[in-house]
Design an enzyme around this catalytic site. Structure first.
Site, PDB file in Angstrom:
ATOM      1  N   ARG A  51     -13.005  -3.522  -7.570  1.00 33.94           N
ATOM      2  CA  ARG A  51     -12.737  -4.522  -6.639  1.00 33.94           C
ATOM      3  C   ARG A  51     -14.318  -4.804  -5.690  1.00 33.94           C
ATOM      4  O   ARG A  51     -14.824  -3.651  -5.643  1.00 33.94           O
ATOM      5  CB  ARG A  51     -11.967  -3.336  -5.487  1.00 33.94           C
ATOM      6  CG  ARG A  51     -10.148  -3.226  -5.720  1.00 33.94           C
ATOM      7  CD  ARG A  51      -9.571  -2.897  -4.479  1.00 33.94           C
ATOM      8  NE  ARG A  51     -10.662  -1.442  -3.864  1.00 33.94           N
ATOM      9  CZ  ARG A  51      -9.438  -1.443  -2.644  1.00 33.94           C
ATOM     10  NH1 ARG A  51      -8.796  -1.891  -1.693  1.00 33.94           N
ATOM     11  NH2 ARG A  51     -10.288  -0.241  -1.896  1.00 33.94           N
ATOM     12  N   TYR A  96     -11.398  -0.239  10.375  1.00 32.54           N
ATOM     13  CA  TYR A  96     -12.899   0.828   9.364  1.00 32.54           C
ATOM     14  C   TYR A  96     -13.119  -0.317   8.421  1.00 32.54           C
ATOM     15  O   TYR A  96     -14.310  -0.269   7.821  1.00 32.54           O
ATOM     16  CB  TYR A  96     -12.111   2.045   9.005  1.00 32.54           C
ATOM     17  CG  TYR A  96     -11.394   2.434   8.723  1.00 32.54           C
ATOM     18  CD1 TYR A  96     -11.107   1.964   7.221  1.00 32.54           C
ATOM     19  CD2 TYR A  96     -10.168   3.259   9.264  1.00 32.54           C
ATOM     20  CE1 TYR A  96      -9.777   2.215   6.567  1.00 32.54           C
ATOM     21  CE2 TYR A  96      -9.272   3.357   9.196  1.00 32.54           C
ATOM     22  CZ  TYR A  96      -9.202   3.175   6.946  1.00 32.54           C
ATOM     23  OH  TYR A  96      -7.631   3.463   6.875  1.00 32.54           O
ATOM     24  N   LYS A  97     -12.208  -1.693   8.058  1.00 34.52           N
ATOM     25  CA  LYS A  97     -13.019  -1.953   6.738  1.00 34.52           C
ATOM     26  C   LYS A  97     -13.621  -2.947   7.427  1.00 34.52           C
ATOM     27  O   LYS A  97     -14.580  -2.962   8.119  1.00 34.52           O
ATOM     28  CB  LYS A  97     -11.563  -2.352   6.436  1.00 34.52           C
ATOM     29  CG  LYS A  97     -10.570  -1.390   5.502  1.00 34.52           C
ATOM     30  CD  LYS A  97      -9.059  -1.954   5.017  1.00 34.52           C
ATOM     31  CE  LYS A  97      -8.095  -1.654   4.600  1.00 34.52           C
ATOM     32  NZ  LYS A  97      -8.989   0.017   3.500  1.00 34.52           N
ATOM     33  N   PHE A 147       0.779  -1.125   0.061  1.00 34.55           N
ATOM     34  CA  PHE A 147       0.247   0.365  -0.180  1.00 34.55           C
ATOM     35  C   PHE A 147       0.923   1.171   0.171  1.00 34.55           C
ATOM     36  O   PHE A 147       1.574   1.159   0.731  1.00 34.55           O
ATOM     37  CB  PHE A 147      -1.231   0.175   1.455  1.00 34.55           C
ATOM     38  CG  PHE A 147      -2.067   0.797   1.133  1.00 34.55           C
ATOM     39  CD1 PHE A 147      -3.056   1.063   0.072  1.00 34.55           C
ATOM     40  CD2 PHE A 147      -1.809   2.278   1.792  1.00 34.55           C
ATOM     41  CE1 PHE A 147      -3.857   1.570   0.270  1.00 34.55           C
ATOM     42  CE2 PHE A 147      -2.816   3.487   1.987  1.00 34.55           C
ATOM     43  CZ  PHE A 147      -3.842   2.851   1.102  1.00 34.55           C
ATOM     44  N   ASP A 171       1.375  -5.286   8.182  1.00 39.46           N
ATOM     45  CA  ASP A 171       0.138  -4.299   7.337  1.00 39.46           C
ATOM     46  C   ASP A 171      -1.543  -5.488   7.589  1.00 39.46           C
ATOM     47  O   ASP A 171      -1.299  -6.586   6.800  1.00 39.46           O
ATOM     48  CB  ASP A 171       0.023  -3.303   6.470  1.00 39.46           C
ATOM     49  CG  ASP A 171      -1.269  -2.479   6.407  1.00 39.46           C
ATOM     50  OD1 ASP A 171      -2.285  -2.706   6.766  1.00 39.46           O
ATOM     51  OD2 ASP A 171      -1.075  -1.566   5.927  1.00 39.46           O
TER      52      ASP A 171
HETATM   53  C1  LIG Z   1      -3.132  -1.749   3.561  1.00 39.34           C
HETATM   54  C2  LIG Z   1      -3.180  -0.139   3.373  1.00 39.34           C
HETATM   55  N1  LIG Z   1      -1.814  -0.158   4.396  1.00 39.34           N
HETATM   56  C3  LIG Z   1      -2.426   1.389   5.403  1.00 39.34           C
HETATM   57  C4  LIG Z   1      -3.074   2.080   4.655  1.00 39.34           C
HETATM   58  C5  LIG Z   1      -3.785   3.237   5.581  1.00 39.34           C
HETATM   59  O1  LIG Z   1      -4.571   3.836   6.714  1.00 39.34           O
HETATM   60  P1  LIG Z   1      -4.544   5.015   7.280  1.00 39.34           P
HETATM   61  O2  LIG Z   1      -5.764   5.814   7.300  1.00 39.34           O
HETATM   62  O3  LIG Z   1      -5.479   4.979   8.915  1.00 39.34           O
HETATM   63  O4  LIG Z   1      -3.575   5.291   8.073  1.00 39.34           O
HETATM   64  C6  LIG Z   1      -4.901   1.625   4.180  1.00 39.34           C
HETATM   65  C7  LIG Z   1      -6.011   2.224   3.658  1.00 39.34           C
HETATM   66  O5  LIG Z   1      -7.585   2.065   3.373  1.00 39.34           O
HETATM   67  C8  LIG Z   1      -4.879  -0.162   3.792  1.00 39.34           C
HETATM   68  O6  LIG Z   1      -5.659  -0.563   3.059  1.00 39.34           O
END
Ligand SMILES: Cc1ncc(COP(=O)(O)O)c(C=O)c1O
Length: 401
Positions: A373, A225-226, A131, A200
């Site tokens: 997706r 939140y997912k 990400f 992560d």
């Molecule tokens: C795999 C992954 N890592 C990190 C993040 C970033 O999260 P945050 O906005 O809580 O920092 C996301 C956001 O969707 C994500 O999908």
């Protein structure tokens, strides 16, 4: 739950719903009528109890208890208490998970801690399909620690592990394709060269049995939140393996991680255990939504959720494959065991496909230029809904052909 073999039809989807041991959980979510929500990998749907709980927290706890709530209502302990509720979902032990900050921020904290603890090693290793926010954070934290971020293709990770690597920082489920990385194997490979592993779990928590403990994961971060359904911008969580908690320091040592926050000492003394990774005042209202969202998981094993998640994904992927629509192809791994709770398709007019499906009540999302997706929240979806969702996706793709 067997989904392979015969072709899909409504009766078959309904038969799976009839025998679904998790079917009751669907009623615990409030979704707009006429919506088939296949975007739980972006934002989980609203658990009905979360709305009630937030109102209670605001009106009764904040409104009624005022500042006495910090102790009297247990607000101060919520980051650890809720961490302990998330722990079984990621295969961690009590005292190894803390709820705080946001994913990017807790990632920065744990990477900073790992680099400080491994001062003889100056490389953070990651993959080019990670990400992007994780890569921005890793590059910046590495630079400030006098280290570098080495980014390689996912297929080259094991070969890139050597004794310069302090920490191998990866995301378990690819946010584009839903592909599941080999967490046990890559963790073991990192350990074989003396590196720490940091995962992560944003797209894993609540749907994939991560097994932090059994797989020897050192550090992890994730959002709520997912697939944990705690609401937009809900706080993140961090995991630090118990044996490492003494050796790692919080690089953002705020007062809430202090052993005696209200002593107001000039020097920072770490709290015992996972709490030392706390920095700031807990976001009480948001934490109350998370608490209610976690109630939905009560009494349900993550393995049961995974079984349903794989079956739902198989329905969607098989239905689309059997329809054989021109230009619409699976972008996720073909085997359910090799993907998370998400199925992605490639289409040259992906943006039009996602928009047309949404107009017909089927909500997915787009990763430009060509990826659609569909994130399947197992507790909030029936097989029948996913069947209708698949029908709409196929219909819309046919109309675009
Ligand atoms: C795999 C992954 N890592 C990190 C993040 C970033 O999260 P945050 O906005 O809580 O920092 C996301 C956001 O969707 C994500 O999908």
């Amino acid at each position: 739950m067997t989904t392979t073999g015969t072709s899909w039809n409504l009766d078959r989807a309904r038969a799976l719903d009839a025998e679904d041991p998790l079917g009751e959980a669907r009623r615990m979510f409030a979704l707009p009528a006429g919506t088939i929500y296949l975007n739980g990998n972006s934002l989980g749907p609203l658990p009905t109890a979360a709305a009630t709980r937030v109102r209670e927290t605001v009106e009764n706890e904040w409104g009624g208890s005022l500042s006495a709530g910090w102790i009297g209502r247990g607000w101060m302990d919520a980051p650890e208490r809720l961490g302990d509720r998330i722990a079984p979902l990621v295969g961690a032990l009590p005292g190894e998970v803390l709820v705080a900050d946001t994913t990017s921020v807790v990632l920065a904290k744990l990477l900073g801690a790992a680099l400080a603890a491994r001062a003889d090693r100056r490389v953070v290793l990651s993959s080019s399909d990670n990400f992007p926010s994780d890569l921005y954070v890793a590059a910046a934290v590495a630079r400030r620690s006098g280290a570098t971020l080495r980014v390689v293709d996912r297929s080259e990770l094991v070969g890139a592990l050597d004794d310069t690597v302090a920490v191998c920082c990866l995301t378990q489920v690819d946010f584009r394709t839903g592909a599941l990385l080999d967490l046990p194997g890559l963790t073991e490979a990192a350990h074989a060269v003396g590196a720490l592993s940091l995962w992560d779990l944003c797209h894993s928590a609540g749907v994939v049995p991560v097994g932090c403990e059994v797989n020897g994961v050192d550090l992890a971060v994730g959002c709520t939140y997912k697939y944990l359904n705690a609401g937009p911008g809900a706080p993140a969580f961090l995991y630090v393996r118990r044996e490492l908690q003494g050796a790692l320091d919080n690089p953002v040592p705020g007062w809430l991680g202090h052993a005696e926050p209200f002593a107001f000492d000039l020097d920072w003394e770490p709290s015992r255990g996972i709490r030392k990774f706390l920095t700031s005042t807990p976001p009480v209202v948001a934490l109350s939504a998370l608490d209610a969202a976690l109630d939905v998981f009560e009494g349900i094993a993550i393995e049961e959720i995974r079984a349903k998640s794989m079956a739902l994904g198989e329905l969607l992927a098989d239905f689309v494959a059997a329809a054989g629509v021109a230009d619409l192809e699976l972008a996720s791994p073909a085997s359910p065991a090799e993907r998370g709770a998400q199925v992605s398709f490639r289409h040259p007019r992906a943006s039009d496909l996602v928009a047309s499906a949404a107009r017909r009540g089927v909500v997915g999302d787009l990763r430009p230029p060509a990826l659609c997706r569909f994130g399947l929240t197992p507790l909030a979806l029936s097989f029948e809904e996913v069947f209708h969702g698949a029908e709409v996706i196929v219909d819309v793709a046919r109309a675009l052909a």
